[in-house]
Design a protein around this motif. Sequence first.
Motif, short mmCIF file in Angstrom:
data_model
loop_
_atom_site.label_atom_id
_atom_site.label_comp_id
_atom_site.label_asym_id
_atom_site.label_seq_id
_atom_site.Cartn_x
_atom_site.Cartn_y
_atom_site.Cartn_z
N UNK A 41 0.82 -1.21 0.00
CA UNK A 41 0.00 0.00 0.00
C UNK A 41 0.86 1.26 0.00
N UNK A 42 1.94 1.25 0.77
CA UNK A 42 2.83 2.42 0.82
C UNK A 42 3.55 2.62 -0.51
N UNK A 43 3.95 1.54 -1.16
CA UNK A 43 4.58 1.68 -2.47
C UNK A 43 3.59 2.30 -3.46
N UNK A 44 2.35 1.86 -3.41
CA UNK A 44 1.33 2.45 -4.28
C UNK A 44 1.11 3.92 -3.95
N UNK A 50 4.24 10.37 -6.90
CA UNK A 50 5.07 10.69 -8.06
C UNK A 50 4.23 11.10 -9.26
N UNK A 51 3.03 10.52 -9.41
CA UNK A 51 2.18 10.94 -10.53
C UNK A 51 1.62 12.35 -10.31
N UNK A 52 1.43 12.73 -9.05
CA UNK A 52 1.01 14.12 -8.78
C UNK A 52 2.11 15.08 -9.22
N UNK A 93 -3.85 4.10 -7.13
CA UNK A 93 -4.88 4.46 -6.16
C UNK A 93 -5.72 3.24 -5.81
N UNK A 94 -6.05 2.45 -6.81
CA UNK A 94 -6.82 1.23 -6.56
C UNK A 94 -6.01 0.26 -5.69
N UNK A 95 -4.74 0.04 -6.05
CA UNK A 95 -3.90 -0.88 -5.28
C UNK A 95 -3.74 -0.40 -3.84
N UNK A 96 -3.53 0.88 -3.67
CA UNK A 96 -3.37 1.44 -2.33
C UNK A 96 -4.65 1.22 -1.51
N UNK A 97 -5.78 1.49 -2.10
CA UNK A 97 -7.05 1.31 -1.38
C UNK A 97 -7.30 -0.16 -1.06
N UNK A 154 -0.98 6.13 8.22
CA UNK A 154 -0.21 5.63 7.08
C UNK A 154 -0.44 6.51 5.86
N UNK A 155 -1.70 6.79 5.56
CA UNK A 155 -2.00 7.62 4.40
C UNK A 155 -1.47 9.03 4.53
N UNK A 156 -1.66 9.61 5.69
CA UNK A 156 -1.22 10.99 5.88
C UNK A 156 0.28 11.14 5.85
N UNK A 157 0.97 10.22 6.49
CA UNK A 157 2.43 10.34 6.56
C UNK A 157 3.06 10.00 5.21
N UNK A 158 2.73 8.85 4.67
CA UNK A 158 3.43 8.38 3.48
C UNK A 158 3.01 9.18 2.24
N UNK A 159 1.73 9.16 1.92
CA UNK A 159 1.27 9.79 0.68
C UNK A 159 1.52 11.29 0.69
N UNK A 160 1.13 11.96 1.75
CA UNK A 160 1.27 13.42 1.79
C UNK A 160 2.73 13.87 1.86
#
Length: 184
Positions: A41-44, A50-52, A93-97, A154-160
């Motif tokens: 999930x973190x890799x996704x 990176x796509x952003x 996004x699908x894989x992460x979710x 996890x979402x807030x730290x990694x993705x953001x």
Amino acid sequence: MDSNAPNSWFFQRAYQEWTQTLIGRLLADSFKSQGRLYAVSMIAMIVMASTAAGTAWVMEKIIDVMTVPGDRSGVFWVAGIVVGLFTVRGSSSYLQSYYLARAGNRVVAMQQDRLYRKLLRHGVSFFHDTESSDLLMRFTNGAQSARALVDTLVGGVVRDMFTMIFLLAVMVYQQPTLSLICLV
């Protein structure tokens, strides 16, 4: 001066330490048992970040292609990049979710199993004194809250964090002088 000030400070500090300990233990338990799912999930999430940044980078190319009349190959090239970026973004996004939900469901199951085992240790008087609706609420809300906390952290730290790093990198790459002025 308020006579309760030292006590309120003490209780506030104790509550903060207790909360940090509880969150740390919850994260450690979750990552120990579901580490692989969280890693995927973190890799996704990193790919999404990176796509952003890729979308921000391609905006310069879109404007460049729009200002050159008759550059059809450039238009198709930029359109292909945009389609590719958003395809990768949607897939990640699908894989992460998906993997975050699987890990979260397992965390909920672990928490509910742990609560159930503790519940079985109580005597008959506990069940006589405690309403069944209260027990049911504690089972569902407690486990779901643990899942929501882990997902949010996890979402807030990694993705953001990675989105910010990648966007800053694009900003510095495209306009180093202006970026230096903004960052300093």
